[in-house]
Design a protein around this motif. Structure first.
Motif, PDB file in Angstrom:
ATOM      1  N   SER A   2       0.833  -1.193   0.000  1.00 10.89           N
ATOM      2  CA  SER A   2       0.000   0.000   0.000  1.00 10.89           C
ATOM      3  C   SER A   2       0.876   1.255   0.000  1.00 10.89           C
ATOM      4  O   SER A   2       2.020   1.230   0.472  1.00 10.89           O
ATOM      5  CB  SER A   2      -0.921  -0.007   1.220  1.00 10.89           C
ATOM      6  OG  SER A   2      -0.176   0.225   2.381  1.00 10.89           O
ATOM      7  N   PRO A   3       0.352   2.355  -0.516  1.00  8.49           N
ATOM      8  CA  PRO A   3       1.137   3.607  -0.538  1.00  8.49           C
ATOM      9  C   PRO A   3       1.495   4.094   0.866  1.00  8.49           C
ATOM     10  O   PRO A   3       2.556   4.675   1.088  1.00  8.49           O
ATOM     11  CB  PRO A   3       0.214   4.605  -1.234  1.00  8.49           C
ATOM     12  CG  PRO A   3      -0.852   3.816  -1.893  1.00  8.49           C
ATOM     13  CD  PRO A   3      -0.909   2.496  -1.205  1.00  8.49           C
ATOM     14  N   ARG A   4       0.614   3.823   1.797  1.00 10.44           N
ATOM     15  CA  ARG A   4       0.869   4.257   3.172  1.00 10.44           C
ATOM     16  C   ARG A   4       2.087   3.524   3.754  1.00 10.44           C
ATOM     17  O   ARG A   4       2.942   4.128   4.402  1.00 10.44           O
ATOM     18  CB  ARG A   4      -0.375   3.991   3.998  1.00 10.44           C
ATOM     19  CG  ARG A   4      -0.315   4.526   5.368  1.00 10.44           C
ATOM     20  CD  ARG A   4      -1.610   4.262   6.089  1.00 10.44           C
ATOM     21  NE  ARG A   4      -1.936   5.403   6.905  1.00 10.44           N
ATOM     22  CZ  ARG A   4      -3.027   5.541   7.574  1.00 10.44           C
ATOM     23  NH1 ARG A   4      -3.965   4.625   7.505  1.00 10.44           N
ATOM     24  NH2 ARG A   4      -3.235   6.590   8.318  1.00 10.44           N
ATOM     25  N   SER A   6       4.559   2.111   2.004  1.00 13.58           N
ATOM     26  CA  SER A   6       5.778   2.544   1.310  1.00 13.58           C
ATOM     27  C   SER A   6       6.259   3.897   1.837  1.00 13.58           C
ATOM     28  O   SER A   6       7.465   4.123   1.949  1.00 13.58           O
ATOM     29  CB  SER A   6       5.599   2.670  -0.184  1.00 13.58           C
ATOM     30  OG  SER A   6       4.421   2.275  -0.664  1.00 13.58           O
ATOM     31  N   PHE A   7       5.341   4.785   2.130  1.00 14.10           N
ATOM     32  CA  PHE A   7       5.740   6.083   2.674  1.00 14.10           C
ATOM     33  C   PHE A   7       6.408   5.907   4.035  1.00 14.10           C
ATOM     34  O   PHE A   7       7.436   6.538   4.319  1.00 14.10           O
ATOM     35  CB  PHE A   7       4.512   7.000   2.798  1.00 14.10           C
ATOM     36  CG  PHE A   7       4.821   8.334   3.402  1.00 14.10           C
ATOM     37  CD1 PHE A   7       5.499   9.303   2.681  1.00 14.10           C
ATOM     38  CD2 PHE A   7       4.457   8.623   4.714  1.00 14.10           C
ATOM     39  CE1 PHE A   7       5.800  10.533   3.235  1.00 14.10           C
ATOM     40  CE2 PHE A   7       4.755   9.845   5.281  1.00 14.10           C
ATOM     41  CZ  PHE A   7       5.430  10.801   4.535  1.00 14.10           C
ATOM     42  N   ARG A   8       5.869   5.058   4.874  1.00  9.22           N
ATOM     43  CA  ARG A   8       6.452   4.816   6.193  1.00  9.22           C
ATOM     44  C   ARG A   8       7.836   4.177   6.077  1.00  9.22           C
ATOM     45  O   ARG A   8       8.763   4.542   6.812  1.00  9.22           O
ATOM     46  CB  ARG A   8       5.546   3.927   7.032  1.00  9.22           C
ATOM     47  CG  ARG A   8       4.328   4.655   7.549  1.00  9.22           C
ATOM     48  CD  ARG A   8       3.498   3.764   8.431  1.00  9.22           C
ATOM     49  NE  ARG A   8       2.322   4.491   8.899  1.00  9.22           N
ATOM     50  CZ  ARG A   8       1.368   3.948   9.621  1.00  9.22           C
ATOM     51  NH1 ARG A   8       1.442   2.673   9.961  1.00  9.22           N
ATOM     52  NH2 ARG A   8       0.345   4.673  10.003  1.00  9.22           N
TER      53      ARG A   8
END
Length: 86
Positions: A2-4, A6-8
């Motif tokens: 999920s993009p969330r 990957s950002f973390r």
């Protein structure tokens, strides 16, 4: 992924990288600057001696006629203009 997530992961990687760089910089031996050359063979001109005396006077030098003349001559020499008569 999920993009969330990957950002973390990217934020965590950035934080680890920043800590690693800071640690490496802290462990690096400090370099001391080369000592300033103390040129004791320097010739002191009369104009430089007058300006040094005026500098030591502080605020009173702004009212001293000799200091005003010395500053005018130094300014004229620096700017390449004619000397100002006082």
């Amino acid at each position: 992924m999920s993009p969330r997530l990957s950002f973390r992961l990217a934020a965590a990687a950035f934080a680890v990288l920043a800590i690693l760089i800071a640690t490496l910089q802290a462990r690096r031996p400090s370099t001391t600057p080369a000592p300033a050359s103390t040129n004791t063979d320097r010739v002191v001109t009369p104009q430089a001696a007058r300006l040094a005396r005026c500098q030591s006077l502080g605020a009173a030098g702004a009212e001293d006629p000799d200091c005003l003349k010395a500053w005018d001559e130094a300014r004229a020499q620096f700017l390449g203009t004619k000397k100002v008569e006082r």
